[in-house]
Design an enzyme around this catalytic site. Sequence first.
Site, PDB file in Angstrom:
ATOM      1  CG  ASN A   1      80.614  39.628  36.525  1.00 52.29           C
ATOM      2  OD1 ASN A   1      80.686  38.686  37.295  1.00 52.29           O
ATOM      3  ND2 ASN A   1      81.027  39.542  35.263  1.00 52.29           N
TER       4      ASN A   1
ATOM      5  CB  CYS B   1      64.574  32.676   9.817  1.00 50.94           C
ATOM      6  SG  CYS B   1      63.580  31.188  10.017  1.00 50.94           S
TER       7      CYS B   1
ATOM      8  CG  ASP C   1      78.496  35.258  27.687  1.00 49.63           C
ATOM      9  OD1 ASP C   1      78.293  34.060  27.383  1.00 49.63           O
ATOM     10  OD2 ASP C   1      79.283  35.599  28.590  1.00 49.63           O
ATOM     11  CG  ASN C   2      78.123  31.199  24.697  1.00 46.33           C
ATOM     12  OD1 ASN C   2      77.720  30.206  24.116  1.00 46.33           O
ATOM     13  ND2 ASN C   2      77.844  31.423  25.975  1.00 46.33           N
TER      14      ASN C   2
ATOM     15  N   GLY D   1      74.655  40.556  32.156  1.00 50.83           N
ATOM     16  CA  GLY D   1      74.163  41.906  31.872  1.00 50.83           C
ATOM     17  C   GLY D   1      72.731  41.928  31.361  1.00 50.83           C
TER      18      GLY D   1
ATOM     19  CB  CYS E   1      92.735  35.528  26.103  1.00 55.58           C
ATOM     20  SG  CYS E   1      91.462  34.360  26.617  1.00 55.58           S
TER      21      CYS E   1
ATOM     22  NE  ARG F   1      78.491  42.906  31.184  1.00 55.05           N
ATOM     23  CZ  ARG F   1      79.638  42.455  31.679  1.00 55.05           C
ATOM     24  NH1 ARG F   1      80.391  43.239  32.414  1.00 55.05           N
ATOM     25  NH2 ARG F   1      80.023  41.205  31.456  1.00 55.05           N
TER      26      ARG F   1
ATOM     27  CB  CYS G   1      80.899  41.430  26.408  1.00 56.55           C
ATOM     28  SG  CYS G   1      79.284  41.884  25.813  1.00 56.55           S
TER      29      CYS G   1
ATOM     30  CE  LYS H   1      77.870  36.513  37.006  1.00 54.84           C
ATOM     31  NZ  LYS H   1      77.927  36.803  35.565  1.00 54.84           N
TER      32      LYS H   1
ATOM     33  CG  ASP I   1      75.025  32.363  35.134  1.00 52.66           C
ATOM     34  OD1 ASP I   1      74.765  33.379  34.501  1.00 52.66           O
ATOM     35  OD2 ASP I   1      76.201  31.940  35.271  1.00 52.66           O
TER      36      ASP I   1
END
Lengths: 357, 84
Positions: free
Chosen positions: A63, A167, A123-124, A34, A318, A66, A181, A79, A55
């Site tokens: 997917n 920081c 995304d992680n 995204g 999951c 977005r 997400c 991808k 990727d």
Amino acid sequence: MDLRYDRQTRLSQFGPGGQAALAASKVLVVGLGGLGIPVVQYLNAMGVGVLGLVDHDKVELHNLQRQVLYSEKDLGKSKISVAEEKLNQQNSNTQLNLYDTFLTRDNALEIISNYDIVVDATDNFPTRYLINDACVILNKPFVYGALHAFEGHVSLFNYQNGPTYRCLYPTMPNAEEVPDCNENGVLGVVPGIIGTLQALEVVKAMTGIGEPLSGKLLLFDGLSQNSTKIKFKLNPNNLNIKELQGSYESMECLLVPEISAQAYQAKRNSDQAICLIDVRTTKEFANHHLAEARNYPLKDLKTEINLDEQNKVVYVICQSGKRSAKAVAQLQKKYPQISFYSVVGGMNKMTSLITQS
Amino acid sequence: MTILLFGITKDIVGSSTLSVPTSSITNRTIPKTVSELKKCLGDTYPELNKLSSLAVAVNNAYAEDDQLINAFDEIALIPPVSGG
């Protein structure tokens, strides 16, 4: 100057000098999801010289709401190959370097060393901390973007000895603290906005125009259209990274027994009884689940589960396979006499398998 | 004292802002530092205590735990977010 870039080179602050700086710049974009999609589309269109793409995912149906570079006919393709084809059509002058892999502690330094700036469009948390540490070691700036539901965060880290990701957040949160997400959902247009802001920061950092978002965290809330900037300072200790950590996976992502979605589907098609636990939220479960599944959300596993200990083998699923791996690690400790297996690729994979058959 | 909530803290509290009483009429201890505020919020919303990495900003600047706060400060809770 090329007519192609006329509309931006006529901006006095950008000008032919800005265009030449962009053409000379090498940008690595980690993640073609995204956030990464708007980043690569705009940087490619605007005339960045070298664009590296990292990727290893394939285009999946969920997917498309977005990740607007991909279309229905791209489902199932990698991808990186789809992005290569479409970016080439968009601007054949850009040199595209393709890395059909995930960024790992073993390849990060080698890949990043070839670039001037990195875009964190992942995304992680493990990959975000890996990018931070590798960029600090190699002294490369990176543009950070991250999402939560209707909200997005953007900053430019490690820019000219400015502050870094650590920081703001010195240590990686553990896997259960903050949902991703897959668990939490994301409104299609929000990554488009945040990714586009990341592309803008790359252009500013590479051409020297404007005020780079260094030492500032931009917080964007799509529901209220409020933007807030938070100032933060360098903790010099965070520049003292000399080598990557041994591992960037949190402890609970240690290897757990797994079963491929194909093998699990074969078990379903056989006549034997199977026990499947779905550890997604009750909302996700209500929306869609496999007929044989029983729902025990991951966050309740420690307290509420009441497993029939007659089962010798229990499968755990999951949405993508991340939460089920965590669940297996927890359950295995609690029920040592049962063998637990996490279904790789989760409901995403199972749904596409079932649709295909 | 107004607290702006971001990321998962918004979901935990169930709202995008929170008002913390700073008057002694309520007979509650008034948080004087960032860490006291975190403790006070954690007592009301125990899920917040699970966040190991939670940035706090006071008047739009990142604040350490020992920073003093007062009733007129605008506070923001900014946990890390990971989606992409």
